[in-house]
Each structure stands twice: as structure tokens, then as C-alpha cells.
Design an enzyme around this catalytic site. Structure first.
Site, mmCIF file in Angstrom:
data_model
loop_
_atom_site.group_PDB
_atom_site.id
_atom_site.type_symbol
_atom_site.label_atom_id
_atom_site.label_comp_id
_atom_site.label_asym_id
_atom_site.label_seq_id
_atom_site.Cartn_x
_atom_site.Cartn_y
_atom_site.Cartn_z
ATOM 1 C CG ASP A 186 9.228 0.277 -1.089
ATOM 2 O OD1 ASP A 186 9.890 0.250 -0.405
ATOM 3 O OD2 ASP A 186 8.153 1.260 -1.335
ATOM 4 C CB ALA A 198 -0.698 -0.246 1.389
ATOM 5 N N PRO A 199 0.206 2.366 -0.779
ATOM 6 C CG PRO A 199 0.820 4.244 -1.412
ATOM 7 C CD PRO A 199 1.017 3.596 -0.286
ATOM 8 N N GLY A 200 0.269 1.480 -3.259
ATOM 9 C CA GLY A 200 0.254 0.310 -4.266
ATOM 10 C C GLY A 200 0.830 1.111 -5.518
ATOM 11 N N GLY A 201 1.737 2.417 -6.108
ATOM 12 C CA GLY A 201 2.795 2.665 -6.041
ATOM 13 C C GLY A 201 3.436 1.474 -7.082
ATOM 14 C CE LYS A 209 12.563 3.902 7.578
ATOM 15 N NZ LYS A 209 12.848 4.173 6.136
ATOM 16 C CG ASP A 258 0.213 -2.553 2.899
ATOM 17 O OD1 ASP A 258 0.166 -1.832 4.371
ATOM 18 O OD2 ASP A 258 1.728 -1.900 2.365
HETATM 19 C C1 SAM Z 1 6.405 2.615 1.990
HETATM 20 S S1 SAM Z 1 4.990 2.183 2.653
HETATM 21 C C2 SAM Z 1 5.376 1.086 0.862
HETATM 22 C C3 SAM Z 1 4.997 1.911 -0.922
HETATM 23 C C4 SAM Z 1 4.537 0.718 -1.965
HETATM 24 N N1 SAM Z 1 5.680 0.530 -2.146
HETATM 25 C C5 SAM Z 1 4.242 2.277 -2.940
HETATM 26 O O1 SAM Z 1 4.819 1.754 -3.852
HETATM 27 O O2 SAM Z 1 3.030 2.916 -3.221
HETATM 28 C C6 SAM Z 1 5.371 0.990 3.335
HETATM 29 C C7 SAM Z 1 4.286 -0.026 4.098
HETATM 30 O O3 SAM Z 1 4.577 -1.649 4.188
HETATM 31 C C8 SAM Z 1 3.587 -2.197 4.687
HETATM 32 N N2 SAM Z 1 3.786 -2.903 6.325
HETATM 33 C C9 SAM Z 1 4.923 -2.350 7.127
HETATM 34 N N3 SAM Z 1 4.603 -3.875 7.696
HETATM 35 C C10 SAM Z 1 4.195 -4.584 6.997
HETATM 36 C C11 SAM Z 1 4.200 -6.068 7.004
HETATM 37 N N4 SAM Z 1 3.819 -6.489 8.926
HETATM 38 N N5 SAM Z 1 3.118 -6.567 6.127
HETATM 39 C C12 SAM Z 1 2.677 -6.102 5.820
HETATM 40 N N6 SAM Z 1 2.662 -4.627 5.362
HETATM 41 C C13 SAM Z 1 3.733 -4.034 5.872
HETATM 42 C C14 SAM Z 1 2.908 -0.727 4.886
HETATM 43 O O4 SAM Z 1 1.279 -0.876 5.978
HETATM 44 C C15 SAM Z 1 2.520 0.031 4.237
HETATM 45 O O5 SAM Z 1 1.470 0.804 3.516
#
Ligand code: SAM
Length: 340
Positions: free
Chosen positions: A265, A209-212, A295, A228
Site C-alpha cells: 500500500d 506504516a503506521p500499520g493498519g 496509485k 517501512d
Molecule cells: C499509505 S501509507 C501505508 C498505510 C498502511 N497500509 C496502513 O494501513 O497503515 C504508505 C507507506 O509506504 C511507505 N513507503 C513508501 N515507499 C516505500 C519503500 N520504498 N519501501 C518501504 N515503504 C515505503 C511510506 O513510508 C508510508 O508509510
């Protein structure tokens, strides 16, 4: 001594320098723009320097340009004349080639000309050299760096400079309705690692999320399972190739050999992220590709990368680790799942 200008993402030049020091002995280093741009002087030949970097692929060195000529800035037209002279002197190299001009200006430079003015001024010189002045896909780049009181000029190929963008600052067009800036990271990874996402059948996107990233893979025709606990953008939800599991990734299980691509990500601690990816590794086919953001938190970046690689290498072959231009406090790992 051969001179080069190295560039890293803002704040990361100390790590790029550290990586270079591990590759070359007796390197002389001086800063040009704090945390970002620096001059290195090396005893090894230019060929050895370039070959070593292209073989070892340091993670934090985004761009490297040769310095063939340096002169004091006058702050007037004389600067352009000296630059044109330096380019003319390289006529035998430039003749018959497609040549781009890249200009970067230090914030404190006394060089009075913009990149556009400089390019326009060099147009005639390049023609006189028998070169074609191009913007894209050059054979050679005339790289100009305007430091505080000096102008540095060097000529090299995009491959040797690690990028065909000035300073490695690659830009992508922002599209209408683009879901997140994070999409640029996955686009850049595709280019940097020589991949084509259209070649994959089924992808697992962890922390989607949000899904890029999911939207990019769907656009490429890949079937995507997005995980997510957060909300995916509504524009994605009707897509027939998308499976959306609104869950924590530690709560999902898949049949073996379900995916040939894993992308992750999550903005999470590198060690927890590694554990999660390794737990889901059995869902990947042998040889599957993985693109994972690591990270860097506040710990030592080089150590963090080494530890994550060590963990991941129990199941994956590490192909590259690279701080992309679109990475912030993170790097991107490119791996493939081991065959056995
Ligand atoms: C930086 S954002 C990702 C952005 C995404 N790559 C995009 O293009 O929109 C990080 C995401 O990782 C999710 N997240 C963190 N820990 C998680 C877990 N244990 N399982 C699934 N999702 C997780 C968060 O909810 C957040 O939406």
C-alpha cells in the site's frame, strides 16, 4: 431500451462510463450527479447487461441498479404513494423474499423524504407483498434514486447490483484504537475478492506504516513481516507474530518461498511500485496471493492500470482490478503468483 443507474467513486464516473462503452455498443449516457452517478440506456436485454458486467467486472463501476419505473416528483406525500404502488406492482417478484430498501438522494432532489422515512413508508407495502423487510443479507433490493425532479425505482439482487450496500458505499465500524483508515481498504478487498486472510500463514506488508493493514493481518492470526522506513504504531511492536524491518523495501532480501501473501500500500509511482513488487516476487510461494494498491497519479487511469497489469503479468495472474469504495486516487489489484 433498458435503463440503469451507474455509480463510481467521486470524480471517476467518466472512467466507469468509458469501461461500459467498451462493453456495450450504442449506450446512451446522461449524468445524474456530476462525476459520480449517471443513467445508462442500453439496447441489450437486462440479463445480457448484468451477465456481461458480472463477467467483465469493470474496475471503476462501483454499483449498478436497474430502473424499472420513473416518475415526476411532486414534492409531497404523492411521491410515497407512487413509490408504494411501484413496489406493489412487483408483488409476484417480491413474495416470499427477504427484501431491503435502499434509498439515495441527489443533493438537488425535490423528493422531501429521508431514507428512513421512505423505508418506514414501504414497510407495510412489503408485508402486503408477502416479503420480509430486512436490512442485511437481502435476496432482493428495492433501489430508489431520488434525482432532481424524478424518482427512479428498480428491483434487483445484490449480486446484480455489485454490492449489498446502497450505491456500493460499504461501511465498516471504526474501532477504538484503530491505527489507520487504510485498514478499511484491506477489509473491503477481503470482501470484494472473496478472500479470508485467516487462511494465510505468512504475509509480507510493503509500505506498512503506521500499520493498519499489518494490524488486520495480525488480528487474523497471520505472521507478518512489515517493511517501512517510517514508524509502525507502538501498539503493534510487542506482537510475537510481527517482524518489523525499518527499511526501504528495495534494501531487503528474503529466502525463496517465504510468504504466501503479499500486501503493498505504498503511495508511490505505479511503475516504481511494480518494479519493487516484482523484485520481491521470488520470496513468494507459487500461487501466493497479492493485494496491491495502484496509485493513479495524474495520468490516464485506464492506461496506468493497463501498464501496471502488463508489467505484473510477467510474474502474476491478474485476478481483478477494482476501485474500492475506500480507495481514493487509486485502485486495488488482486493477483496470484504464477505457478512456474
Ligand atoms: C499509505 S501509507 C501505508 C498505510 C498502511 N497500509 C496502513 O494501513 O497503515 C504508505 C507507506 O509506504 C511507505 N513507503 C513508501 N515507499 C516505500 C519503500 N520504498 N519501501 C518501504 N515503504 C515505503 C511510506 O513510508 C508510508 O508509510
Amino acid at each position: 431500451m433498458n435503463k440503469w443507474i451507474g455509480t463510481a467513486n467521486q470524480g471517476y464516473s467518466p472512467y466507469a462510463i468509458e469501461e461500459l462503452r467498451r462493453l456495450f455498443e450504442r449506450l446512451k449516457v446522461s449524468p445524474l450527479a456530476a462525476g459520480e452517478v449517471f443513467m445508462v440506456e442500453s439496447e441489450v436485454s437486462p440479463e445480457t447487461f448484468v451477465d456481461t458486467i458480472s463477467k467483465e467486472r469493470p474496475a471503476f463501476l462501483r454499483h449498478i441498479q436497474p430502473v424499472d419505473r420513473t416518475f415526476e416528483l411532486q414534492g409531497n406525500d404523492a411521491d410515497l404513494e407512487r413509490l408504494a404502488e411501484a413496489v406493489s406492482d412487483a408483488k409476484s417478484n417480491l413474495s416470499g423474499k427477504d427484501v431491503a430498501v435502499h434509498v439515495r438522494r441527489n443533493a438537488k432532489t425535490s423528493y422531501p423524504f429521508s431514507a428512513a422515512d421512505t423505508k418506514a413508508a414501504l414497510d407495510r407495502t412489503l408485508t402486503e407483498c408477502g416479503a420480509e423487510h430486512v436490512v442485511q443479507s437481502p435476496d432482493l433490493i428495492v433501489a430508489v434514486y431520488a434525482a432532481e425532479n424524478e424518482l427512479h425505482v428498480g428491483i434487483g439482487s445484490p449480486k446484480d447490483m455489485l454490492s449489498d450496500w446502497p450505491g456500493g458505499a460499504i461501511r465498516f465500524q471504526r474501532e477504538e484504537g484503530q491505527i489507520s483508515r487504510a485498514k478499511f481498504k484491506l477489509l473491503e478487498a477481503e470482501r470484494e475478492f472473496g478472500l479470508d486472510y485467516a487462511n494465510f500463514r505468512a504475509a509480507l506488508d510493503i509500505g506498512a506504516a503506521p500499520g493498519g493493514w499489518t494490524s488486520l493481518l495480525l488480528e487474523r492470526g497471520v505472521r507478518v513481516t512489515a517493511i517501512d522506513p517510517g514508524e509502525l504504531h507502538p501498539s503493534l511492536l510487542g506482537n510475537k507474530r510481527l517482524t518489523y524491518l525499518k527499511k526501504n523495501a528495495s534494501d531487503v532480501k528474503f529466502q525463496p518461498d517465504t510468504f504466501d501473501l503479499l500486501v503493498c500500500d505504498m503511495s508511490w509511482s505505479p511503475m516504481q511500485m511494480s518494479r519493487l513488487v516484482l523484485d520481491l516476487e521470488q520470496a513468494l510461494v507459487p500461487g501466493a496471493t497479492a493485494i496491491v494498491t495502484v496509485k493513479l497519479m495524474h495520468r490516464k487511469p485506464l492506461q496506468t492500470i493497463r501498464e501496471v497489469k502488463e508489467r505484473m503479468s510477467t510474474a502474476f495472474v491478474i485476478r481483478r482490478s477494482k476501485q474500492l469504495f475506500h480507495n481514493r486516487e487509486e485502485i486495488t489489484l488482486y493477483m496470484t503468483k504464477k505457478d512456474t
